[in-house]
Design a protein around this motif. Sequence first.
Motif, short mmCIF file in Angstrom:
data_model
loop_
_atom_site.label_atom_id
_atom_site.label_comp_id
_atom_site.label_asym_id
_atom_site.label_seq_id
_atom_site.Cartn_x
_atom_site.Cartn_y
_atom_site.Cartn_z
N LEU A 32 0.81 -1.22 0.06
CA LEU A 32 0.20 -0.42 -0.17
C LEU A 32 1.01 0.99 0.23
O LEU A 32 2.12 0.97 0.41
N THR A 33 0.48 2.53 -0.18
CA THR A 33 1.11 3.67 -0.53
C THR A 33 0.26 4.20 0.80
O THR A 33 0.11 3.67 1.56
N PRO A 34 1.27 5.46 1.37
CA PRO A 34 1.34 5.61 2.79
C PRO A 34 -0.35 6.78 3.04
O PRO A 34 -1.15 6.41 4.20
N LEU A 35 -0.59 6.30 1.59
CA LEU A 35 -2.61 7.02 1.66
C LEU A 35 -3.26 5.84 1.72
O LEU A 35 -4.47 5.81 1.74
N GLY A 36 -2.80 4.96 1.88
CA GLY A 36 -3.71 3.23 1.66
C GLY A 36 -4.22 2.51 0.74
O GLY A 36 -4.78 1.51 0.30
N LYS A 37 -3.89 3.20 -0.37
CA LYS A 37 -4.36 2.16 -1.41
C LYS A 37 -3.06 1.60 -1.72
O LYS A 37 -2.15 1.72 -1.55
N PRO A 38 -3.64 0.65 -2.88
CA PRO A 38 -2.24 0.16 -3.42
C PRO A 38 -1.39 0.63 -4.25
O PRO A 38 -2.04 1.65 -4.88
N ASP A 39 -0.15 -0.55 -4.29
CA ASP A 39 1.15 0.61 -4.97
C ASP A 39 1.49 -0.58 -5.83
O ASP A 39 1.90 -1.23 -5.97
N LYS A 40 0.41 0.46 -7.01
CA LYS A 40 1.04 -0.38 -8.80
C LYS A 40 2.36 -0.23 -9.43
O LYS A 40 3.03 -1.11 -9.67
N ARG A 41 3.55 0.66 -8.81
CA ARG A 41 4.79 0.40 -8.85
C ARG A 41 5.13 -0.39 -8.68
O ARG A 41 6.10 -1.19 -8.74
N THR A 42 5.49 -0.88 -6.86
CA THR A 42 6.17 -2.40 -6.73
C THR A 42 4.75 -3.34 -7.15
O THR A 42 5.83 -4.01 -7.24
N LEU A 43 3.59 -3.68 -7.47
CA LEU A 43 2.99 -4.83 -7.57
C LEU A 43 3.71 -5.20 -9.16
O LEU A 43 3.92 -5.96 -9.43
N ARG A 44 4.38 -4.12 -9.59
CA ARG A 44 5.02 -4.57 -11.21
C ARG A 44 6.42 -5.18 -10.79
O ARG A 44 7.36 -6.32 -11.63
N THR A 45 6.47 -4.20 -9.85
CA THR A 45 8.64 -4.30 -9.58
C THR A 45 8.27 -5.84 -9.03
O THR A 45 9.20 -6.44 -9.96
N ARG A 46 7.54 -6.36 -8.08
CA ARG A 46 7.95 -7.34 -7.58
C ARG A 46 7.44 -8.83 -8.44
O ARG A 46 7.68 -9.43 -8.35
N ALA A 47 6.66 -7.92 -9.89
CA ALA A 47 6.23 -9.58 -10.93
C ALA A 47 6.92 -9.99 -11.73
O ALA A 47 7.20 -10.78 -12.13
N THR A 48 7.99 -8.04 -11.90
CA THR A 48 9.27 -8.59 -13.13
C THR A 48 10.44 -9.42 -12.49
O THR A 48 11.50 -9.81 -12.43
N SER A 49 10.48 -8.79 -10.84
CA SER A 49 11.59 -9.80 -10.43
C SER A 49 11.75 -11.35 -9.36
O SER A 49 12.52 -11.77 -9.48
#
Length: 59
Positions: A32-49
């Motif tokens: 999650l981002t600091p505002l509590g929303k799903p962190d799409k950037r982190t999800l993309r990074t995890r999916a590719t790494s």
Amino acid sequence: MAGCAPATSADSIHLTADAVPATITVLDELPLTPLGKPDKRTLRTRATSTPQPSMTDPS
């Protein structure tokens, strides 16, 4: 939704090849981002790494 019936079995769902994801990543929790929303950037990074285990057809 009116007029929509839930799928009752895997046989009732038909997807074209381009609608099926190439990989599926299972997470314990969404980043999650600091505002509590799903962190799409982190999800993309995890999916590719993250190396994915090979999936085989059980049949």
